[in-house]
Design an enzyme around this catalytic site. Structure first.
Site, PDB file in Angstrom:
ATOM      1  N   GLU A  63     -11.362  -7.039   8.931  1.00 20.71           N
ATOM      2  CA  GLU A  63     -11.290  -8.011  10.024  1.00 20.71           C
ATOM      3  C   GLU A  63     -11.891  -7.456  11.313  1.00 20.71           C
ATOM      4  O   GLU A  63     -12.358  -8.203  12.170  1.00 20.71           O
ATOM      5  CB  GLU A  63      -9.825  -8.395  10.270  1.00 20.71           C
ATOM      6  CG  GLU A  63      -9.168  -9.148   9.139  1.00 20.71           C
ATOM      7  CD  GLU A  63      -9.628 -10.589   9.044  1.00 20.71           C
ATOM      8  OE1 GLU A  63     -10.019 -11.146  10.090  1.00 20.71           O
ATOM      9  OE2 GLU A  63      -9.599 -11.155   7.940  1.00 20.71           O
ATOM     10  N   LYS A  77      -6.349  -3.370  15.508  1.00 14.68           N
ATOM     11  CA  LYS A  77      -6.909  -2.356  14.622  1.00 14.68           C
ATOM     12  C   LYS A  77      -8.054  -1.592  15.292  1.00 14.68           C
ATOM     13  O   LYS A  77      -8.228  -0.385  15.076  1.00 14.68           O
ATOM     14  CB  LYS A  77      -7.377  -2.991  13.314  1.00 14.68           C
ATOM     15  CG  LYS A  77      -6.244  -3.420  12.379  1.00 14.68           C
ATOM     16  CD  LYS A  77      -5.466  -2.213  11.891  1.00 14.68           C
ATOM     17  CE  LYS A  77      -4.437  -2.570  10.842  1.00 14.68           C
ATOM     18  NZ  LYS A  77      -3.679  -1.384  10.364  1.00 14.68           N
ATOM     19  N   GLY A  84      -5.281 -23.992   2.687  1.00 11.75           N
ATOM     20  CA  GLY A  84      -6.170 -24.346   3.783  1.00 11.75           C
ATOM     21  C   GLY A  84      -7.612 -24.352   3.311  1.00 11.75           C
ATOM     22  O   GLY A  84      -7.979 -25.093   2.406  1.00 11.75           O
ATOM     23  N   TYR A 103      -5.020  -9.432  15.355  1.00 12.28           N
ATOM     24  CA  TYR A 103      -4.909  -8.354  14.370  1.00 12.28           C
ATOM     25  C   TYR A 103      -6.127  -7.433  14.437  1.00 12.28           C
ATOM     26  O   TYR A 103      -6.005  -6.206  14.483  1.00 12.28           O
ATOM     27  CB  TYR A 103      -4.779  -8.968  12.975  1.00 12.28           C
ATOM     28  CG  TYR A 103      -4.807  -7.977  11.841  1.00 12.28           C
ATOM     29  CD1 TYR A 103      -3.667  -7.245  11.515  1.00 12.28           C
ATOM     30  CD2 TYR A 103      -5.960  -7.777  11.080  1.00 12.28           C
ATOM     31  CE1 TYR A 103      -3.684  -6.336  10.469  1.00 12.28           C
ATOM     32  CE2 TYR A 103      -5.983  -6.877  10.043  1.00 12.28           C
ATOM     33  CZ  TYR A 103      -4.847  -6.162   9.737  1.00 12.28           C
ATOM     34  OH  TYR A 103      -4.859  -5.254   8.697  1.00 12.28           O
ATOM     35  N   ASP A 137      11.582   2.597  13.466  1.00  9.80           N
ATOM     36  CA  ASP A 137      10.848   1.553  14.178  1.00  9.80           C
ATOM     37  C   ASP A 137       9.621   2.234  14.766  1.00  9.80           C
ATOM     38  O   ASP A 137       9.740   3.149  15.579  1.00  9.80           O
ATOM     39  CB  ASP A 137      11.727   0.958  15.283  1.00  9.80           C
ATOM     40  CG  ASP A 137      11.048  -0.202  16.012  1.00  9.80           C
ATOM     41  OD1 ASP A 137       9.805  -0.206  16.108  1.00  9.80           O
ATOM     42  OD2 ASP A 137      11.763  -1.095  16.496  1.00  9.80           O
ATOM     43  N   ASP A 183       0.825  -1.207   0.000  1.00  7.90           N
ATOM     44  CA  ASP A 183       0.000   0.000   0.000  1.00  7.90           C
ATOM     45  C   ASP A 183       0.859   1.257   0.000  1.00  7.90           C
ATOM     46  O   ASP A 183       0.518   2.255  -0.645  1.00  7.90           O
ATOM     47  CB  ASP A 183      -0.924   0.014   1.213  1.00  7.90           C
ATOM     48  CG  ASP A 183      -1.994  -1.063   1.143  1.00  7.90           C
ATOM     49  OD1 ASP A 183      -1.973  -1.857   0.188  1.00  7.90           O
ATOM     50  OD2 ASP A 183      -2.839  -1.114   2.047  1.00  7.90           O
ATOM     51  N   VAL A 210      -2.086 -15.113   0.846  1.00  7.52           N
ATOM     52  CA  VAL A 210      -2.577 -16.252   0.084  1.00  7.52           C
ATOM     53  C   VAL A 210      -2.726 -15.934  -1.403  1.00  7.52           C
ATOM     54  O   VAL A 210      -2.476 -16.801  -2.253  1.00  7.52           O
ATOM     55  CB  VAL A 210      -3.908 -16.780   0.677  1.00  7.52           C
ATOM     56  CG1 VAL A 210      -5.058 -15.795   0.471  1.00  7.52           C
ATOM     57  CG2 VAL A 210      -4.251 -18.141   0.094  1.00  7.52           C
ATOM     58  N   ARG A 245       2.174  -7.624  -3.886  1.00  8.13           N
ATOM     59  CA  ARG A 245       1.701  -8.204  -2.638  1.00  8.13           C
ATOM     60  C   ARG A 245       2.757  -9.200  -2.152  1.00  8.13           C
ATOM     61  O   ARG A 245       3.345  -9.944  -2.939  1.00  8.13           O
ATOM     62  CB  ARG A 245       0.371  -8.906  -2.860  1.00  8.13           C
ATOM     63  CG  ARG A 245      -0.175  -9.638  -1.650  1.00  8.13           C
ATOM     64  CD  ARG A 245      -0.303  -8.726  -0.465  1.00  8.13           C
ATOM     65  NE  ARG A 245      -1.673  -8.349  -0.158  1.00  8.13           N
ATOM     66  CZ  ARG A 245      -1.994  -7.560   0.852  1.00  8.13           C
ATOM     67  NH1 ARG A 245      -1.037  -7.059   1.632  1.00  8.13           N
ATOM     68  NH2 ARG A 245      -3.245  -7.240   1.084  1.00  8.13           N
ATOM     69  N   ARG A 300      -0.916 -13.973  -3.360  1.00  4.42           N
ATOM     70  CA  ARG A 300       0.389 -14.047  -4.022  1.00  4.42           C
ATOM     71  C   ARG A 300       0.973 -15.456  -3.936  1.00  4.42           C
ATOM     72  O   ARG A 300       1.672 -15.901  -4.862  1.00  4.42           O
ATOM     73  CB  ARG A 300       1.334 -13.026  -3.402  1.00  4.42           C
ATOM     74  CG  ARG A 300       2.705 -12.988  -4.035  1.00  4.42           C
ATOM     75  CD  ARG A 300       2.723 -12.312  -5.418  1.00  4.42           C
ATOM     76  NE  ARG A 300       4.000 -12.572  -6.051  1.00  4.42           N
ATOM     77  CZ  ARG A 300       5.159 -12.020  -5.647  1.00  4.42           C
ATOM     78  NH1 ARG A 300       5.172 -11.153  -4.645  1.00  4.42           N
ATOM     79  NH2 ARG A 300       6.277 -12.320  -6.264  1.00  4.42           N
ATOM     80  N   SER A 323      -9.112  -2.370   8.853  1.00 10.57           N
ATOM     81  CA  SER A 323      -9.345  -3.619   8.127  1.00 10.57           C
ATOM     82  C   SER A 323     -10.752  -4.137   8.326  1.00 10.57           C
ATOM     83  O   SER A 323     -11.374  -3.934   9.383  1.00 10.57           O
ATOM     84  CB  SER A 323      -8.338  -4.667   8.612  1.00 10.57           C
ATOM     85  OG  SER A 323      -8.683  -5.958   8.169  1.00 10.57           O
TER      86      SER A 323
END
Length: 319
Positions: free
Chosen positions: A123, A138, A195, A134, A55, A13, A173, A168, A175, A121
């Site tokens: 998610e 977020k 999976g 994750y 960092d 991104d 998954v 990516r 890529r 996200s």
């Protein structure tokens, strides 16, 4: 000339956003991970960007960078972006994706003219009982943006549904699939192991999402939006598209499943509603899912044939 600071600029991104901002005439300062060989390799896509090591957990270093660069816009794209990795490293995910954002916004409280963008996200939008580490991180970052906005900072969140591109990372998954299909077509691999292929996702092109990110901070008032295509596809369909791109119409003999690769908890369907982004930003996708996956496969084929893993021409091969 506006100055934009993009954290995580060497990620997918960050690359597309930096190039979009440069095309708009902005000065772009981008952060990379200190001593990261991966970020150094991706710098080939970032000509014209002022690269600075950072960092994200080092608040003093971030404050010094802000004081030096004096950005008009800050786009926070840095952090751990893999849901699978978050299950393996939950504490690190919480620190980088959540706590670090809180501290960044505390630094920017002394820069009231600076506008801030936080990438979130899909998610995060599911039942909190199903959240991955994750998703929790977020949600923490989103809450920090809300608090900062309440104090007067021009701060926005964009909820990004899945978005992909030829750059990516191979740990994702999409890529993984396009690379494996390219290797199978060249006789370098005989099997793709996945999976759960029944999951349904809303996949778009990362370049389109970069435009939406840049446009969001140009609104007069801070707003939160969803960037998504609104079009669902199964992972199984993605696999079939990728194999079709190399002339294999029935991939069944090349695909195996391994339950160990499934996430500890996975939402079966994630599809976004882009109507608000359309209304506020006049934003919509420009690249279809089928075209995107085909070009990702073509790019991985070129990588394998040429031996050149990264090159700016890979970013938008259909342009």
């Amino acid at each position: 000339m506006l100055t934009a600071l993009v954290t995580g600029v060497a990620g997918q991104d960050g690359i597309y956003l930096a190039r979009e901002l440069l095309a708009r005439g902005h000065r772009v300062v981008g952060t990379v991970r200190p001593a990261s060989s991966e970020d150094s390799r991706m710098a080939t896509y970032l000509d014209g960007v002022d690269l600075r090591p950072l960092d994200l957990r080092d608040t003093a270093a971030f404050r010094a960078l802000v004081e030096d660069a004096r950005p008009d816009r800050v786009f926070n794209l840095a952090g751990l972006s893999s849901v699978g990795q978050s299950w393996r490293e939950p504490e690190l995910t919480e620190e980088v994706n959540g706590a670090a954002v809180e501290r960044m916004l505390e630094v920017l409280a002394s820069q009231p003219a600076t506008r801030f963008f936080q990438a979130s996200s899909a998610e995060e939008l599911v039942d909190p009982a199903s959240w991955s580490p994750y998703a929790r991180s977020k949600a923490r970052a989103r809450a920090a943006v809300g608090r900062a906005r309440a104090t007067g900072l021009h701060a926005c969140v964009a909820t990004l549904y899945n978005h992909e591109s030829p750059v990516r990372g191979p740990q994702f998954v999409t890529r993984k699939i396009t690379r494996a299909v390219a290797e199978i077509s060249l006789g370098r691999l005989d099997r793709l192991t996945l999976g759960n292929t029944a999951v349904t996702r809303d996949w778009g092109f990362a370049g389109d999402y970069a435009v939406g990110m840049a446009d969001l901070l140009e609104l007069d008032e801070p707003q939160d939006v969803v960037l998504a295509t609104g079009v669902p596809h199964t992972l199984d369909y993605l696999v079939r598209l990728a194999f079709a791109a190399v002339g294999i119409s029935d991939p069944a003999s090349y695909v195996a499943t391994d339950a160990a690769l499934a996430r500890p908890a996975d939402v079966p369907v994630q599809v976004g509603d882009p109507s608000e982004a359309d209304r506020l930003l006049d934003w919509r996708r420009t690249v279809s899912f089928e075209r995107l996956i085909g070009h990702m496969v073509d790019t991985d084929l070129e990588r394998l044939r040429s031996g050149v893993e990264e090159h700016p021409r890979y970013l938008m091969p259909w342009a």
